[in-house]
Design a protein around this motif. Structure first.
Motif, PDB file in Angstrom:
ATOM      1  N   ILE A   6     -10.235   9.037   3.514  1.00 46.83           N
ATOM      2  CA  ILE A   6     -10.158   7.578   3.444  1.00 46.83           C
ATOM      3  C   ILE A   6     -10.981   7.036   2.274  1.00 46.83           C
ATOM      4  CG2 ILE A   6     -10.677   5.423   4.653  1.00 46.83           C
ATOM      5  CD1 ILE A   6      -8.180   6.860   5.682  1.00 46.83           C
ATOM      6  N   PRO A   7     -12.229   7.506   2.062  1.00 50.67           N
ATOM      7  CA  PRO A   7     -12.979   7.012   0.891  1.00 50.67           C
ATOM      8  C   PRO A   7     -12.272   7.301  -0.429  1.00 50.67           C
ATOM      9  CG  PRO A   7     -14.462   8.070   2.442  1.00 50.67           C
ATOM     10  CD  PRO A   7     -13.077   8.356   2.927  1.00 50.67           C
ATOM     11  N   ARG A  61      -8.276   1.268  -5.648  1.00 53.33           N
ATOM     12  CA  ARG A  61      -9.079   0.050  -5.769  1.00 53.33           C
ATOM     13  C   ARG A  61      -8.628  -0.814  -6.946  1.00 53.33           C
ATOM     14  NH1 ARG A  61     -13.644  -1.370  -3.379  1.00 53.33           N
ATOM     15  NH2 ARG A  61     -14.889  -2.998  -4.354  1.00 53.33           N
ATOM     16  N   TRP A  87      -8.428  -4.163   1.163  1.00 53.54           N
ATOM     17  CA  TRP A  87      -8.380  -2.744   1.546  1.00 53.54           C
ATOM     18  C   TRP A  87      -8.469  -2.603   3.068  1.00 53.54           C
ATOM     19  CZ3 TRP A  87      -7.427   2.207   0.899  1.00 53.54           C
ATOM     20  CH2 TRP A  87      -8.064   3.133   1.719  1.00 53.54           C
ATOM     21  N   GLU A  88      -9.426  -3.299   3.684  1.00 55.32           N
ATOM     22  CA  GLU A  88      -9.604  -3.190   5.135  1.00 55.32           C
ATOM     23  C   GLU A  88      -8.351  -3.659   5.866  1.00 55.32           C
ATOM     24  OE1 GLU A  88     -11.990  -1.812   6.768  1.00 55.32           O
ATOM     25  OE2 GLU A  88     -13.308  -1.412   5.068  1.00 55.32           O
ATOM     26  N   ASP A 111     -12.381  -5.380  -1.155  1.00 57.88           N
ATOM     27  CA  ASP A 111     -12.750  -4.687   0.087  1.00 57.88           C
ATOM     28  C   ASP A 111     -12.013  -5.278   1.276  1.00 57.88           C
ATOM     29  OD1 ASP A 111     -14.488  -2.918  -1.140  1.00 57.88           O
ATOM     30  OD2 ASP A 111     -16.225  -4.231  -0.904  1.00 57.88           O
ATOM     31  N   PHE A 125       0.825  -1.197   0.000  1.00 57.76           N
ATOM     32  CA  PHE A 125       0.000   0.000   0.000  1.00 57.76           C
ATOM     33  C   PHE A 125       0.864   1.254   0.000  1.00 57.76           C
ATOM     34  CE2 PHE A 125      -2.994   3.080   1.820  1.00 57.76           C
ATOM     35  CZ  PHE A 125      -4.067   2.856   0.984  1.00 57.76           C
ATOM     36  N   LYS A 146      -9.406   4.875  -0.921  1.00 61.14           N
ATOM     37  CA  LYS A 146      -9.941   3.577  -1.340  1.00 61.14           C
ATOM     38  C   LYS A 146     -10.289   3.600  -2.824  1.00 61.14           C
ATOM     39  CE  LYS A 146     -13.587   0.220  -0.297  1.00 61.14           C
ATOM     40  NZ  LYS A 146     -14.744  -0.090   0.592  1.00 61.14           N
ATOM     41  N   SER A 147     -10.925   4.676  -3.264  1.00 64.51           N
ATOM     42  CA  SER A 147     -11.313   4.792  -4.670  1.00 64.51           C
ATOM     43  C   SER A 147     -10.097   4.877  -5.581  1.00 64.51           C
ATOM     44  CB  SER A 147     -12.192   6.027  -4.854  1.00 64.51           C
ATOM     45  OG  SER A 147     -12.507   6.219  -6.212  1.00 64.51           O
ATOM     46  N   GLN A 165      -5.225  -3.613   4.731  1.00 64.47           N
ATOM     47  CA  GLN A 165      -4.163  -2.627   4.545  1.00 64.47           C
ATOM     48  C   GLN A 165      -4.442  -1.369   5.357  1.00 64.47           C
ATOM     49  OE1 GLN A 165      -1.375  -3.031   3.044  1.00 64.47           O
ATOM     50  NE2 GLN A 165      -1.689  -4.936   1.946  1.00 64.47           N
ATOM     51  N   LEU A 166      -5.709  -0.965   5.430  1.00 66.22           N
ATOM     52  CA  LEU A 166      -6.060   0.235   6.183  1.00 66.22           C
ATOM     53  C   LEU A 166      -5.779   0.039   7.667  1.00 66.22           C
ATOM     54  CD1 LEU A 166      -7.231   3.064   6.260  1.00 66.22           C
ATOM     55  CD2 LEU A 166      -9.517   2.046   6.402  1.00 66.22           C
ATOM     56  N   GLU A 213      -6.980   7.153  11.465  1.00 69.99           N
ATOM     57  CA  GLU A 213      -7.348   7.436  10.077  1.00 69.99           C
ATOM     58  C   GLU A 213      -7.151   8.920   9.763  1.00 69.99           C
ATOM     59  OE1 GLU A 213     -11.221   6.028   9.115  1.00 69.99           O
ATOM     60  OE2 GLU A 213     -10.722   3.912   9.438  1.00 69.99           O
TER      61      GLU A 213
END
Length: 425
Positions: free
Chosen positions: A122-123, A130, A97-98, A94, A5, A126-127, A100-101, A111
């Motif tokens: 954060i959104p 992705r 992503w979770e 998803d 990431f 992710k976008s 890695q976050l 965050e």
């Protein structure tokens, strides 16, 4: 190169700087099928490489050439994965992503800190990434399909050893360890009290339709309590079977009765699901053992320790009495460990033991079980030149990796002949 990431964030940083400064900093270096490789991709990889290998410089032409070569190989594999119709679901993306976050939050603290550092919500992060996450999973699946089941025969191990024994590194000093595990148990009256509390909380949630507030107030899963108990998208097979069986059977927004797993009792609410993945939140009522149960387990293990010193074989005792299924079938065998591989708390225990001695009961934490165990320091193995008698398992692993690597190189060379790629001038 495996998905990282931080690499994606660095690529974003380089590209953003190139656009902001109005300079021709970024440019297309290569194309592979319908994929492109940018200068920013190479620079970010080179930067991370030099952080781990300070003797190199990020602008070293040979290093950048090596990185470009590896990136071309990865994109060739990506093209092959698409050609073979290997699929990656939205739920898998998803879930990655979770994961890695959470790792980033653990590293940076929150965050909000991540958003401040990278100038994105954060959104939006992710976008932005992705598609890269999806590509990375595709590459991993393609490699696993091609090389995941590679094994070596005893003859191949022997041939590998004969060919490379003069260049194999010295095996450092090791300690061979066995253990016997006793899991901690909780009295029935405490289990009943936790179950009854879970029932009352469930009733309150149904009356108020406010799962999140009760999760924050009551859940013993501190990693999810503040987010209302949400677990994120999880593929089938990653949660406890007892949890999954109930969760997959729920309707969206339905709340389960208390469900018992090795952790304790859960109240589960299903938020969404597909055939193979679920999005849930839960409240955990953890069952913790009492001091009396801890003392009982320690006394039991101490009695086994006394039997050993009275002449019973440790392996026999482990086969009969250990609660850890994975090692019980191997007579309690844990393996051979170098001094660097042994955690400091265990090392201090082993330092007090002579060869052939057994430790007193000590805490043994695994997830989700909390237990006690006694450790048998069977023997110390001096540093030595590898041989097939003492180091077969290690040599087998090396031979397998060697075989996989050779097959990988052959395969990539074939892909270079069949899939279009080009380095730009």
């Amino acid at each position: 190169m495996k998905f990282n990431f931080l690499i994606l964030l660095l690529i974003s940083f380089y590209r953003l700087n190139a656009q902001t400064e109005g300079e021709a900093v970024d440019k297309i270096i290569a194309t592979v099928g319908d994929e492109i490789i940018m200068m920013s991709d190479i620079k970010s990889q080179a930067y991370l490489f030099t952080q781990q290998n300070p003797k190199y410089k990020p602008d070293d032409p040979e290093l950048q050439k090596f990185i470009l070569d590896q990136m071309i190989n990865e994109r060739l594999i990506l093209m092959k994965a698409k050609e073979d119709s290997i699929a990656v679901s939205d739920e898998e993306v998803d879930q990655r992503w979770e994961f890695q976050l959470k790792a980033l939050v653990q590293h940076y603290g929150s965050e909000k800190r991540i958003e401040d550092l990278y100038g994105m919500s954060i959104p939006r992060l992710k976008s932005e990434f992705r598609d890269e996450i999806r590509k990375s999973i595709l590459i991993e699946k393609m490699k696993e399909k091609k090389f995941g089941n590679i094994t070596v025969s005893s003859r191949e191990v022997q041939e590998f050893y004969e060919n490379y024994k003069d260049s194999l590194p010295i095996v450092p000093e090791q300690i061979e360890l066995y253990h016997i595990v006793k899991n901690l148990e909780t009295p029935q009256n405490i289990r009943d009290a936790k179950y009854n509390l879970a029932l009352k909380v469930r009733d309150s949630i149904i009356k108020t339709n406010d799962f999140e507030t009760f999760a924050r107030r009551y859940s013993d899963d501190y990693s999810t309590a503040n987010s209302g108990g949400e677990l994120g998208w999880v593929s089938r097979g990653f949660l406890f079977p007892e949890f999954e069986q109930i969760a997959f059977a729920l309707q969206v927004k339905e709340i389960s009765p208390p469900v018992e797993t090795p952790l304790g009792f859960h109240i589960i609410q299903l938020l969404n699901k597909t055939k193979d993945s679920i999005l849930t939140r839960h409240i955990l009522f953890k069952i913790t053992p009492t001091s009396q149960e801890i003392e009982k387990a320690k006394k039991f293990l101490d009695s086994l320790r006394q039997l050993f010193y009275q002449g019973k074989r440790f392996e026999e005792l482990a086969n009969r009495f250990s609660d850890e299924i994975e090692t019980r079938g191997a007579s309690g065998y844990l393996g051979k460990f170098t001094l660097e591989q042994i955690p400091s708390n265990i090392k201090s225990v082993l330092d007090s033991l002579k060869e052939g001695e057994v430790s007193e009961p000590i805490l043994y934490k695994t997830q989700p079980q909390e237990s006690y165990h006694i450790i048998y320091k069977r023997r110390s193995i001096p540093a030595h030149i590898p041989n097939l008698t003492d180091d077969y398992k290690e040599l087998e692993q090396l031979a397998t990796s060697f075989k996989q690597n050779n097959l990988y190189k052959e395969w990539v060379n074939e892909l270079r002949k069949t899939i279009y790629w080009e380095i730009k001038n």
